[in-house]
Design an enzyme around this catalytic site. Sequence first.
Site, PDB file in Angstrom:
ATOM      1  N   LYS A 196      34.382  41.406  54.786  1.00 16.80           N
ATOM      2  CA  LYS A 196      33.971  40.022  54.548  1.00 16.80           C
ATOM      3  C   LYS A 196      34.793  39.065  55.420  1.00 16.80           C
ATOM      4  O   LYS A 196      35.807  39.472  56.013  1.00 16.80           O
ATOM      5  CB  LYS A 196      34.140  39.714  53.059  1.00 16.80           C
ATOM      6  CG  LYS A 196      33.293  40.610  52.139  1.00 16.80           C
ATOM      7  CD  LYS A 196      33.533  40.247  50.676  1.00 16.80           C
ATOM      8  CE  LYS A 196      32.877  41.246  49.744  1.00 16.80           C
ATOM      9  NZ  LYS A 196      33.088  40.891  48.316  1.00 16.80           N
ATOM     10  N   TYR A 237      23.116  39.690  48.183  1.00 12.52           N
ATOM     11  CA  TYR A 237      23.656  39.684  46.811  1.00 12.52           C
ATOM     12  C   TYR A 237      22.586  39.324  45.777  1.00 12.52           C
ATOM     13  O   TYR A 237      22.932  38.827  44.703  1.00 12.52           O
ATOM     14  CB  TYR A 237      24.831  38.715  46.726  1.00 12.52           C
ATOM     15  CG  TYR A 237      26.161  39.296  47.200  1.00 12.52           C
ATOM     16  CD1 TYR A 237      26.647  40.509  46.690  1.00 12.52           C
ATOM     17  CD2 TYR A 237      26.952  38.631  48.129  1.00 12.52           C
ATOM     18  CE1 TYR A 237      27.862  41.039  47.102  1.00 12.52           C
ATOM     19  CE2 TYR A 237      28.177  39.154  48.548  1.00 12.52           C
ATOM     20  CZ  TYR A 237      28.622  40.366  48.021  1.00 12.52           C
ATOM     21  OH  TYR A 237      29.836  40.884  48.423  1.00 12.52           O
ATOM     22  N   ASN A 275      38.022  39.339  48.070  1.00 10.47           N
ATOM     23  CA  ASN A 275      38.408  40.757  47.942  1.00 10.47           C
ATOM     24  C   ASN A 275      38.078  41.595  49.180  1.00 10.47           C
ATOM     25  O   ASN A 275      37.991  42.812  49.129  1.00 10.47           O
ATOM     26  CB  ASN A 275      37.849  41.363  46.649  1.00 10.47           C
ATOM     27  CG  ASN A 275      36.341  41.348  46.592  1.00 10.47           C
ATOM     28  OD1 ASN A 275      35.682  40.953  47.550  1.00 10.47           O
ATOM     29  ND2 ASN A 275      35.785  41.793  45.484  1.00 10.47           N
ATOM     30  N   HIS A 309      33.090  44.846  51.099  1.00 14.00           N
ATOM     31  CA  HIS A 309      31.938  45.204  50.265  1.00 14.00           C
ATOM     32  C   HIS A 309      31.563  46.656  50.521  1.00 14.00           C
ATOM     33  O   HIS A 309      31.608  47.119  51.660  1.00 14.00           O
ATOM     34  CB  HIS A 309      30.726  44.328  50.611  1.00 14.00           C
ATOM     35  CG  HIS A 309      29.439  44.914  50.116  1.00 14.00           C
ATOM     36  ND1 HIS A 309      29.016  44.756  48.819  1.00 14.00           N
ATOM     37  CD2 HIS A 309      28.520  45.709  50.716  1.00 14.00           C
ATOM     38  CE1 HIS A 309      27.874  45.425  48.651  1.00 14.00           C
ATOM     39  NE2 HIS A 309      27.552  46.004  49.792  1.00 14.00           N
ATOM     40  N   GLU A 333      20.584  48.035  51.609  1.00  9.98           N
ATOM     41  CA  GLU A 333      21.537  47.216  52.364  1.00  9.98           C
ATOM     42  C   GLU A 333      21.595  47.647  53.836  1.00  9.98           C
ATOM     43  O   GLU A 333      21.676  46.799  54.727  1.00  9.98           O
ATOM     44  CB  GLU A 333      22.918  47.289  51.705  1.00  9.98           C
ATOM     45  CG  GLU A 333      22.940  46.538  50.367  1.00  9.98           C
ATOM     46  CD  GLU A 333      24.182  46.755  49.517  1.00  9.98           C
ATOM     47  OE1 GLU A 333      24.218  46.187  48.415  1.00  9.98           O
ATOM     48  OE2 GLU A 333      25.105  47.487  49.941  1.00  9.98           O
TER      49      GLU A 333
HETATM   50  P1  ATP Z   1      30.832  44.142  46.414  1.00  8.35           P
HETATM   51  O1  ATP Z   1      29.371  44.137  46.007  1.00  8.35           O
HETATM   52  O2  ATP Z   1      31.228  42.922  47.211  1.00  8.35           O
HETATM   53  O3  ATP Z   1      31.234  45.449  47.044  1.00  8.35           O
HETATM   54  P2  ATP Z   1      31.585  44.916  43.781  1.00  8.35           P
HETATM   55  O4  ATP Z   1      30.396  45.828  43.861  1.00  8.35           O
HETATM   56  O5  ATP Z   1      32.924  45.521  43.521  1.00  8.35           O
HETATM   57  O6  ATP Z   1      31.722  44.048  45.098  1.00  8.35           O
HETATM   58  P3  ATP Z   1      29.953  43.026  42.352  1.00  8.35           P
HETATM   59  O7  ATP Z   1      29.847  42.976  40.883  1.00  8.35           O
HETATM   60  O8  ATP Z   1      28.826  43.576  43.132  1.00  8.35           O
HETATM   61  O9  ATP Z   1      31.324  43.781  42.696  1.00  8.35           O
HETATM   62  O10 ATP Z   1      30.297  41.554  42.834  1.00  8.35           O
HETATM   63  C1  ATP Z   1      30.053  41.167  44.182  1.00  8.35           C
HETATM   64  C2  ATP Z   1      31.145  40.246  44.621  1.00  8.35           C
HETATM   65  O11 ATP Z   1      31.097  39.055  43.859  1.00  8.35           O
HETATM   66  C3  ATP Z   1      32.562  40.769  44.412  1.00  8.35           C
HETATM   67  O12 ATP Z   1      33.008  41.585  45.460  1.00  8.35           O
HETATM   68  C4  ATP Z   1      33.359  39.478  44.343  1.00  8.35           C
HETATM   69  O13 ATP Z   1      33.678  39.019  45.649  1.00  8.35           O
HETATM   70  C5  ATP Z   1      32.390  38.515  43.704  1.00  8.35           C
HETATM   71  N1  ATP Z   1      32.673  38.394  42.285  1.00  8.35           N
HETATM   72  C6  ATP Z   1      32.454  39.320  41.320  1.00  8.35           C
HETATM   73  N2  ATP Z   1      32.843  38.877  40.123  1.00  8.35           N
HETATM   74  C7  ATP Z   1      33.326  37.618  40.335  1.00  8.35           C
HETATM   75  C8  ATP Z   1      33.896  36.618  39.505  1.00  8.35           C
HETATM   76  N3  ATP Z   1      34.052  36.799  38.202  1.00  8.35           N
HETATM   77  N4  ATP Z   1      34.279  35.461  40.089  1.00  8.35           N
HETATM   78  C9  ATP Z   1      34.134  35.248  41.411  1.00  8.35           C
HETATM   79  N5  ATP Z   1      33.605  36.156  42.260  1.00  8.35           N
HETATM   80  C10 ATP Z   1      33.224  37.319  41.726  1.00  8.35           C
HETATM   81 MG    MG Z   2      28.501  45.146  44.427  1.00  7.82          MG
END
Ligand code: ATP
Ligand code: MG
Length: 137
Positions: free
Chosen positions: A9, A49, A112, A115, A126
């Site tokens: 990211k 997303y 974080n 992805h 994706e």
């Molecule tokens: P990613 O899809 O980015 O790999 P993930 O699968 O671990 O992450 P998801 O639940 O898909 O987690 O959430 C997508 C992204 O949304 C997370 O990587 C994070 O950057 C953001 N996100 C998730 N939860 C929160 C939250 N509570 N507050 C802010 N941002 C969040």
């Molecule tokens: Mg995810």
Amino acid sequence: MERTFIAIKPDGVQRGQIAEIISRFERKGFKLVAIKLVVPSKDFAQKHYHDLKERPFFNGLCEFLSSGPVLAMVWEGEGVIKYGRKLIGATDPQKSEPGTIRGDLAVVVGRNIIHGSDGPETAKDEINLWFKPQELD
Ligand code: ATP
Ligand code: MG
């Protein structure tokens, strides 16, 4: 062979973590099959997303993903979808184990740095969203 979509990211790119992250996937033995640096539009980020569109952080998340260059990659190998998520660590870096990418390199959930696709269906969707068929040969 199994493939997954991995993206560094904008925060990971800006913080100079490209080589560190790629080397972790390489050291494990996974194979890099496609890679490009792109600045996604907000509309594109919303497509990526789309599963999260009801969540309160959806707008900020899509704004952030489209705020700068993202390193989009496809990695291949046995079990790469699940094991890639293991290398990445838990979504919230406060809960990711040390030794994982987020555990070692990130602090807050909204930044974080990486992805990874969460299953075979999302991996396929994706990869097809981010890459054209001719980029995947
Ligand atoms: P990613 O899809 O980015 O790999 P993930 O699968 O671990 O992450 P998801 O639940 O898909 O987690 O959430 C997508 C992204 O949304 C997370 O990587 C994070 O950057 C953001 N996100 C998730 N939860 C929160 C939250 N509570 N507050 C802010 N941002 C969040
Ligand atoms: Mg995810």
